[in-house]
Design a protein around this motif. Structure first.
Motif, PDB file in Angstrom:
ATOM      1  N   VAL A 133       5.230 -11.653   0.928  1.00 39.75           N
ATOM      2  CA  VAL A 133       3.947 -11.612   0.238  1.00 39.75           C
ATOM      3  C   VAL A 133       2.805 -11.548   1.247  1.00 39.75           C
ATOM      4  CG1 VAL A 133       2.415 -12.864  -1.333  1.00 39.75           C
ATOM      5  CG2 VAL A 133       4.872 -12.812  -1.774  1.00 39.75           C
ATOM      6  N   ASP A 178       0.380  -9.515  -5.711  1.00 43.68           N
ATOM      7  CA  ASP A 178       1.011  -9.201  -4.428  1.00 43.68           C
ATOM      8  C   ASP A 178       2.498  -9.518  -4.431  1.00 43.68           C
ATOM      9  OD1 ASP A 178      -1.455  -8.404  -3.561  1.00 43.68           O
ATOM     10  OD2 ASP A 178      -1.706 -10.011  -2.076  1.00 43.68           O
ATOM     11  N   GLY A 213       0.106  -8.570   1.674  1.00 34.24           N
ATOM     12  CA  GLY A 213      -1.321  -8.874   1.627  1.00 34.24           C
ATOM     13  C   GLY A 213      -2.058  -8.249   2.805  1.00 34.24           C
ATOM     14  N   VAL A 233      -1.412  -1.176  -6.362  1.00 34.29           N
ATOM     15  CA  VAL A 233      -2.109  -2.430  -6.656  1.00 34.29           C
ATOM     16  C   VAL A 233      -3.115  -2.263  -7.797  1.00 34.29           C
ATOM     17  CG1 VAL A 233      -3.651  -4.212  -5.742  1.00 34.29           C
ATOM     18  CG2 VAL A 233      -1.838  -3.288  -4.310  1.00 34.29           C
ATOM     19  N   LYS A 271      -2.292  -4.493   2.219  1.00 32.19           N
ATOM     20  CA  LYS A 271      -3.323  -4.208   1.211  1.00 32.19           C
ATOM     21  C   LYS A 271      -4.720  -4.331   1.826  1.00 32.19           C
ATOM     22  CE  LYS A 271      -4.445  -7.237  -1.908  1.00 32.19           C
ATOM     23  NZ  LYS A 271      -4.417  -8.179  -3.036  1.00 32.19           N
TER      24      LYS A 271
END
Length: 177
Positions: free
Chosen positions: A90, A79, A94, A54, A97
């Motif tokens: 997605v 993302d 997320g 990321v 992350k």
């Protein structure tokens, strides 16, 4: 950096800057970079890999620093791009992350907690090694190399006096004592 207000995204965006400008960092930036990298070592490989994808592998710079000649931060990779790479939705990426960022925040808090308990005093590039005739009007300070520095605890009364005389307080991790 305060223990309770750590925002890992701030440090993650500066990851490449911390590495590229390592010799030009200010003392505060250097301290933040040390805390960040010590905390990154404490993460599981899966969390570190997500954060690298990321933030570290981003190619979109922002905030150029004229003093150092480097970009201070990067925009993170979207993302949607990484969700495709990881083969998840997605929303799922997320969540992955956010979990990795939370783990980094906890690791940074642990590192800060370890560093906050002990410190040494520095003036320019020399460290306080010994105080001669302490408490008298003839008090003198012996300065030397970092590994010879005397380690202090927050409760010691001489701390304020040394700060007023121009010494800088430098945190020391527990394992370095």
């Amino acid at each position: 950096m305060r223990y309770d207000t750590i925002r890992p995204i701030y440090y993650l965006k500066k990851w490449q800057y911390f590495e590229a400008a390592r010799y030009e960092l200010s003392s505060i930036e250097l301290e933040n970079a040390k805390i960040f990298f010590h905390a990154m070592r404490k993460l599981k490989d899966s969390d570190r890999l997500i954060l690298m994808d990321v933030y570290y592998y981003s190619k979109e710079p922002c905030a150029f620093d004229n003093r150092t000649g480097y970009y201070r931060s990067l925009y993170p990779v979207k993302d949607s791009v990484l969700a495709e790479k990881y083969g998840v939705t997605v929303d799922k990426f997320g969540q992955m992350k956010c979990r990795a960022q939370d783990q980094l925040k906890k690791a940074m808090q642990v590192v800060l907690e370890q560093m906050g308990n002990h410190f040494v005093f520095r003036m320019n590039n020399l460290y306080l090694v010994e105080i001669l005739q302490q408490g008298t009007y003839k008090e003198r300070y012996v300065l030397g190399r970092e590994h010879d520095a005397k380690v202090f605890q927050p409760s010691e009364s001489i701390t304020v006096k040394l700060l007023l005389q121009g010494f800088e307080k430098v945190p020391v991790a527990e394992r370095e004592i």
